[in-house]
Write a protein that holds these residues in place. Structure first.
Motif, PDB file in Angstrom:
ATOM      1  N   LEU A  57      -1.583  10.762  45.042  1.00  0.00           N
ATOM      2  CA  LEU A  57      -0.648  10.040  45.895  1.00  0.00           C
ATOM      3  C   LEU A  57      -1.020  10.230  47.364  1.00  0.00           C
ATOM      4  CD1 LEU A  57       2.730  11.006  44.159  1.00  0.00           C
ATOM      5  CD2 LEU A  57       1.337   8.964  43.800  1.00  0.00           C
ATOM      6  N   VAL A  58      -0.880   9.177  48.148  1.00  0.00           N
ATOM      7  CA  VAL A  58      -1.171   9.245  49.584  1.00  0.00           C
ATOM      8  C   VAL A  58      -0.057   8.568  50.361  1.00  0.00           C
ATOM      9  CG1 VAL A  58      -3.691   9.356  49.347  1.00  0.00           C
ATOM     10  CG2 VAL A  58      -2.561   7.127  49.448  1.00  0.00           C
ATOM     11  N   LEU A  59       0.179   9.077  51.556  1.00  0.00           N
ATOM     12  CA  LEU A  59       1.139   8.451  52.467  1.00  0.00           C
ATOM     13  C   LEU A  59       0.419   7.317  53.182  1.00  0.00           C
ATOM     14  CD1 LEU A  59       4.090   9.015  53.609  1.00  0.00           C
ATOM     15  CD2 LEU A  59       2.911   9.955  55.596  1.00  0.00           C
ATOM     16  N   ILE A  60       1.040   6.138  53.232  1.00  0.00           N
ATOM     17  CA  ILE A  60       0.405   4.996  53.898  1.00  0.00           C
ATOM     18  C   ILE A  60       1.296   4.473  55.021  1.00  0.00           C
ATOM     19  CG2 ILE A  60      -0.929   4.333  51.875  1.00  0.00           C
ATOM     20  CD1 ILE A  60       1.106   2.074  51.390  1.00  0.00           C
ATOM     21  N   ALA A  61       0.655   4.052  56.089  1.00  0.00           N
ATOM     22  CA  ALA A  61       1.339   3.498  57.247  1.00  0.00           C
ATOM     23  C   ALA A  61       0.542   2.288  57.732  1.00  0.00           C
ATOM     24  CB  ALA A  61       1.447   4.547  58.357  1.00  0.00           C
ATOM     25  N   PRO A  62       1.128   1.441  58.575  1.00  0.00           N
ATOM     26  CA  PRO A  62       0.372   0.309  59.123  1.00  0.00           C
ATOM     27  C   PRO A  62      -0.853   0.803  59.905  1.00  0.00           C
ATOM     28  CG  PRO A  62       2.721   0.086  59.601  1.00  0.00           C
ATOM     29  CD  PRO A  62       2.524   1.464  59.057  1.00  0.00           C
ATOM     30  N   SER A  63      -1.905   0.025  59.944  1.00  0.00           N
ATOM     31  CA  SER A  63      -3.132   0.437  60.635  1.00  0.00           C
ATOM     32  C   SER A  63      -2.907   0.649  62.134  1.00  0.00           C
ATOM     33  CB  SER A  63      -4.229  -0.612  60.420  1.00  0.00           C
ATOM     34  OG  SER A  63      -3.819  -1.881  60.907  1.00  0.00           O
ATOM     35  N   SER A  64      -1.837   0.052  62.669  1.00  0.00           N
ATOM     36  CA  SER A  64      -1.536   0.217  64.092  1.00  0.00           C
ATOM     37  C   SER A  64      -1.031   1.620  64.426  1.00  0.00           C
ATOM     38  CB  SER A  64      -0.487  -0.813  64.530  1.00  0.00           C
ATOM     39  OG  SER A  64       0.696  -0.682  63.749  1.00  0.00           O
ATOM     40  N   VAL A  65      -0.625   2.363  63.390  1.00  0.00           N
ATOM     41  CA  VAL A  65      -0.139   3.738  63.579  1.00  0.00           C
ATOM     42  C   VAL A  65      -1.243   4.706  63.161  1.00  0.00           C
ATOM     43  CG1 VAL A  65       1.619   5.435  62.963  1.00  0.00           C
ATOM     44  CG2 VAL A  65       2.223   3.004  63.097  1.00  0.00           C
ATOM     45  N   LYS A  66      -1.702   5.525  64.077  1.00  0.00           N
ATOM     46  CA  LYS A  66      -2.770   6.469  63.778  1.00  0.00           C
ATOM     47  C   LYS A  66      -2.206   7.690  63.040  1.00  0.00           C
ATOM     48  CE  LYS A  66      -5.350   3.646  65.948  1.00  0.00           C
ATOM     49  NZ  LYS A  66      -6.099   2.658  65.137  1.00  0.00           N
ATOM     50  N   LYS A  67      -3.098   8.427  62.379  1.00  0.00           N
ATOM     51  CA  LYS A  67      -2.661   9.593  61.606  1.00  0.00           C
ATOM     52  C   LYS A  67      -1.857  10.571  62.445  1.00  0.00           C
ATOM     53  CE  LYS A  67      -6.302   9.745  58.076  1.00  0.00           C
ATOM     54  NZ  LYS A  67      -7.397  10.574  57.492  1.00  0.00           N
ATOM     55  N   ASN A  68      -2.357  10.842  63.655  1.00  0.00           N
ATOM     56  CA  ASN A  68      -1.688  11.839  64.496  1.00  0.00           C
ATOM     57  C   ASN A  68      -0.426  11.295  65.170  1.00  0.00           C
ATOM     58  OD1 ASN A  68      -2.886  10.122  66.295  1.00  0.00           O
ATOM     59  ND2 ASN A  68      -3.991  11.702  67.435  1.00  0.00           N
ATOM     60  N   LEU A  71      -4.736  -0.188  56.408  1.00  0.00           N
ATOM     61  CA  LEU A  71      -3.749   0.886  56.374  1.00  0.00           C
ATOM     62  C   LEU A  71      -4.254   2.135  57.094  1.00  0.00           C
ATOM     63  CD1 LEU A  71      -2.989   0.637  52.559  1.00  0.00           C
ATOM     64  CD2 LEU A  71      -1.404  -0.076  54.361  1.00  0.00           C
ATOM     65  N   THR A  72      -3.303   2.948  57.500  1.00  0.00           N
ATOM     66  CA  THR A  72      -3.607   4.321  57.888  1.00  0.00           C
ATOM     67  C   THR A  72      -3.162   5.200  56.732  1.00  0.00           C
ATOM     68  OG1 THR A  72      -3.362   3.931  60.258  1.00  0.00           O
ATOM     69  CG2 THR A  72      -3.033   6.181  59.482  1.00  0.00           C
ATOM     70  N   ILE A  73      -4.068   6.024  56.234  1.00  0.00           N
ATOM     71  CA  ILE A  73      -3.800   6.805  55.029  1.00  0.00           C
ATOM     72  C   ILE A  73      -3.787   8.285  55.369  1.00  0.00           C
ATOM     73  CG2 ILE A  73      -4.654   7.417  52.726  1.00  0.00           C
ATOM     74  CD1 ILE A  73      -5.802   4.603  52.547  1.00  0.00           C
TER      75      ILE A  73
END
Length: 286
Positions: free
Chosen positions: A164-175, A249-251
């Motif tokens: 399982l991974v947390l996913i966010a829009p590509s516009s939001v960076k991991k940090n 995505l940002t993963i």
């Protein structure tokens, strides 16, 4: 008191409704009602208590229900013993969650159908809670569920493993995920979904506020909404690989105790498997 009438009786008991039982059996409601009335006349007793919310068993109905389950189980077991000497045939009802159905099962179902074309295979989708209950109630021959359903009434067979991974829009960076938390909606399935439970655990471990939650019923919808910038979610990496959408995505990987999840195939210990189910298990058993 014949077998078809007992099958109708069992379906009404399971659904608590003449209407839903008729829909499941592909009968008109009047036919189901009439068959139950005939059964009640034969037994000289009232089997169901009727109300505006549906029907429930009377004391005598509960007695019949106990015998009905045993009679139908033995009948189905006898049919399998007689007819399954050659290649499997007849109905086989399997349950699965969306991820397993979308990513893991297509190849297995295709191979099985090609090898045993006389088996009428059907697949019901739902969350692990719903599927486990259906297996216990003998509505399904077996189901793929996520780990954590240890029950003496189940026989569990290891099937697959997911990350399982947390996913966010590509516009939001991991940090930026934690710092942007208040601006992100949480996109999940309804309560009872293991992905939702793991995401809630992660939120709690990060000491984050609950946030705005939006519920959906399909993986595709959640993925599309994350890509469009609506919020974050937690999904299996195998599903993202299948959809080839990672670049949008940002993963964020999770800690190992939240990341890894196993899928098991469960069947009711009280229900002897036929050849059709045994052959199906061979398709994925490790």
């Amino acid at each position: 008191m014949d077998i078809p009438s007992l099958k109708i009786f069992r379906e009404v008991v399971r659904e608590g409704s003449f209407t839903r039982a008729a829909e499941n059996l592909h009968f008109v409601q009047s036919n189901v009602t009439a068959r139950i009335q005939v059964l009640e006349r034969e037994l000289k007793t009232i089997l169901f208590q009727r109300s505006k919310n549906g029907v429930s068993l009377t004391a005598k109905g509960k007695i019949l229900n106990d015998y009905c389950e045993r009679i139908l189980d033995l009948t189905e077991e006898a049919e399998r013993a007689i007819f399954e000497k050659g290649l499997p045939e007849g109905p086989l009802e399997i349950g699965s969650g969306q991820t397993t159905a979308a990513v893991r099962l297509p190849a297995i179902l295709s191979r099985y159908h090609n090898k045993f074309p006389k088996v009428r295979l059907s697949l019901k989708q739902g969350n692990s809670d719903e599927l486990a209950r259906a297996v216990l109630e003998k509505k399904l021959d077996g189901a793929f569920v996520y780990e954590g359903f240890s029950n003496s009434q189940f026989i569990e067979i290891p099937a697959f493993a997911e990350n399982l991974v947390l996913i966010a829009p590509s516009s939001v960076k991991k940090n930026e995920i934690l710092s942007s938390w208040k601006q992100l909606s949480i996109l999940t399935f309804k309560a009872g979904c293991v992905f939702r439970n793991r995401l809630d655990q992660w939120i709690q471990e990060q000491s984050l506020p609950p946030g705005k939650r939006m519920e959906f019923e399909s993986l595709d919808t959640i993925l599309s909404c994350v890509i469009s910038g609506m919020g974050i979610s937690l999904l299996p990496e195998s599903y993202l690989n299948e959809k080839k959408q990672k670049r949008f995505l940002t993963i964020l990987p999770l800690a190992s105790k939240l990341r890894r999840i196993r899928t098991v195939f469960i069947r009711n210990r009280e229900r002897k498997p036929g050849n059709s189910l045994n052959e199906f298990v061979k398709m994925f058993e490790k």
